[in-house]
Design a protein around this motif. Structure first.
Motif, PDB file in Angstrom:
ATOM      1  N   HIS A 218       4.062  -4.529  57.613  1.00 21.79           N
ATOM      2  CA  HIS A 218       5.344  -4.917  57.035  1.00 21.79           C
ATOM      3  C   HIS A 218       6.505  -4.065  57.534  1.00 21.79           C
ATOM      4  O   HIS A 218       7.656  -4.494  57.457  1.00 21.79           O
ATOM      5  CB  HIS A 218       5.223  -5.013  55.519  1.00 21.79           C
ATOM      6  CG  HIS A 218       4.363  -6.184  55.151  1.00 21.79           C
ATOM      7  ND1 HIS A 218       2.980  -6.085  55.059  1.00 21.79           N
ATOM      8  CD2 HIS A 218       4.660  -7.489  54.957  1.00 21.79           C
ATOM      9  CE1 HIS A 218       2.478  -7.276  54.802  1.00 21.79           C
ATOM     10  NE2 HIS A 218       3.482  -8.152  54.737  1.00 21.79           N
TER      11      HIS A 218
ATOM     12  N   GLY B 100       7.288  -6.217  60.105  1.00 26.13           N
ATOM     13  CA  GLY B 100       7.963  -7.351  59.476  1.00 26.13           C
ATOM     14  C   GLY B 100       9.452  -7.070  59.284  1.00 26.13           C
ATOM     15  O   GLY B 100      10.288  -7.960  59.450  1.00 26.13           O
TER      16      GLY B 100
ATOM     17  N   SER C 146      14.695 -11.624  52.339  1.00 28.31           N
ATOM     18  CA  SER C 146      13.326 -11.410  52.761  1.00 28.31           C
ATOM     19  C   SER C 146      13.076  -9.942  53.086  1.00 28.31           C
ATOM     20  O   SER C 146      12.044  -9.376  52.711  1.00 28.31           O
ATOM     21  CB  SER C 146      13.005 -12.272  53.983  1.00 28.31           C
ATOM     22  OG  SER C 146      11.735 -11.950  54.492  1.00 28.31           O
TER      23      SER C 146
ATOM     24  N   MET D 112      10.499  -7.584  51.166  1.00 29.95           N
ATOM     25  CA  MET D 112       9.430  -6.965  51.946  1.00 29.95           C
ATOM     26  C   MET D 112       9.378  -5.454  51.689  1.00 29.95           C
ATOM     27  O   MET D 112       8.289  -4.874  51.548  1.00 29.95           O
ATOM     28  CB  MET D 112       9.637  -7.242  53.441  1.00 29.95           C
ATOM     29  CG  MET D 112       8.401  -7.049  54.279  1.00 29.95           C
ATOM     30  SD  MET D 112       8.605  -7.620  55.981  1.00 29.95           S
ATOM     31  CE  MET D 112       8.707  -9.400  55.761  1.00 29.95           C
TER      32      MET D 112
ATOM     33  N   TRP E  45       7.695 -13.460  53.297  1.00 23.87           N
ATOM     34  CA  TRP E  45       7.371 -14.339  54.428  1.00 23.87           C
ATOM     35  C   TRP E  45       7.759 -15.783  54.135  1.00 23.87           C
ATOM     36  O   TRP E  45       8.229 -16.501  55.032  1.00 23.87           O
ATOM     37  CB  TRP E  45       5.896 -14.224  54.805  1.00 23.87           C
ATOM     38  CG  TRP E  45       5.568 -12.884  55.394  1.00 23.87           C
ATOM     39  CD1 TRP E  45       4.829 -11.891  54.828  1.00 23.87           C
ATOM     40  CD2 TRP E  45       6.002 -12.370  56.659  1.00 23.87           C
ATOM     41  NE1 TRP E  45       4.779 -10.800  55.666  1.00 23.87           N
ATOM     42  CE2 TRP E  45       5.478 -11.064  56.802  1.00 23.87           C
ATOM     43  CE3 TRP E  45       6.779 -12.887  57.692  1.00 23.87           C
ATOM     44  CZ2 TRP E  45       5.707 -10.273  57.923  1.00 23.87           C
ATOM     45  CZ3 TRP E  45       7.010 -12.090  58.818  1.00 23.87           C
ATOM     46  CH2 TRP E  45       6.483 -10.802  58.920  1.00 23.87           C
TER      47      TRP E  45
ATOM     48  N   ILE F  39      11.336 -16.357  54.886  1.00 27.78           N
ATOM     49  CA  ILE F  39      11.575 -16.553  56.320  1.00 27.78           C
ATOM     50  C   ILE F  39      11.229 -17.982  56.725  1.00 27.78           C
ATOM     51  O   ILE F  39      11.958 -18.608  57.503  1.00 27.78           O
ATOM     52  CB  ILE F  39      10.788 -15.521  57.156  1.00 27.78           C
ATOM     53  CG1 ILE F  39      11.385 -14.128  56.939  1.00 27.78           C
ATOM     54  CG2 ILE F  39      10.804 -15.889  58.637  1.00 27.78           C
ATOM     55  CD1 ILE F  39      10.605 -12.996  57.574  1.00 27.78           C
TER      56      ILE F  39
END
Length: 123
Positions: A48, A51, A71, A75, A112, A115
């Motif tokens: 992540h 990410g 997001s 995250m 996720w 996204i």
């Protein structure tokens, strides 16, 4: 957004450091079970962290999308709750902390998903 690039780099650095600490500093100090818990925390932390780099890249391409920046924040919350709870669980042995971990997992899924929704709207 620059903030997610910085957060991604900081979290990648932390994941490497915490992984090394787990491999060298915790060996022989905690049970094998808890070493595996620590490794899981580090693994998801690093996934992540990368990410967050993805979010930084997408936020730069689509600065108008609040879904992408949301997001990134979700995250980051996931890293704190998921990996953080596993780190604390390993060091403390307090089993109830394992109840916090799924909150982080849900945050990862939501991040996720945001996204995915942003991509569906923007592309």
């Amino acid at each position: 957004m620059k903030v997610f690039l910085i957060l991604g780099a900081i979290n990648a650095m932390l994941a490497v450091g915490l992984g090394a600490f787990g491999a060298h500093g915790l060996e022989g100090r905690v049970s094998e079970k808890y070493l595996e818990v620590w490794k899981t925390g580090v693994q998801y932390h690093m996934f992540h962290a990368f990410g967050l780099f993805v979010v930084a890249f997408l936020a730069n391409l689509f600065p108008q999308s609040s879904l992408i920046s949301s997001s990134g924040w979700v995250m980051l919350v996931g890293i704190i709750f998921f990996s953080g709870s596993l780190y604390i669980l390993t060091l403390s042995g307090i089993g109830i902390l394992g109840a916090i971990t799924p909150i982080g997992g849900v945050a990862f899924i939501v991040a996720w998903l945001l996204i995915v929704i942003a991509a569906a709207k923007l592309l």
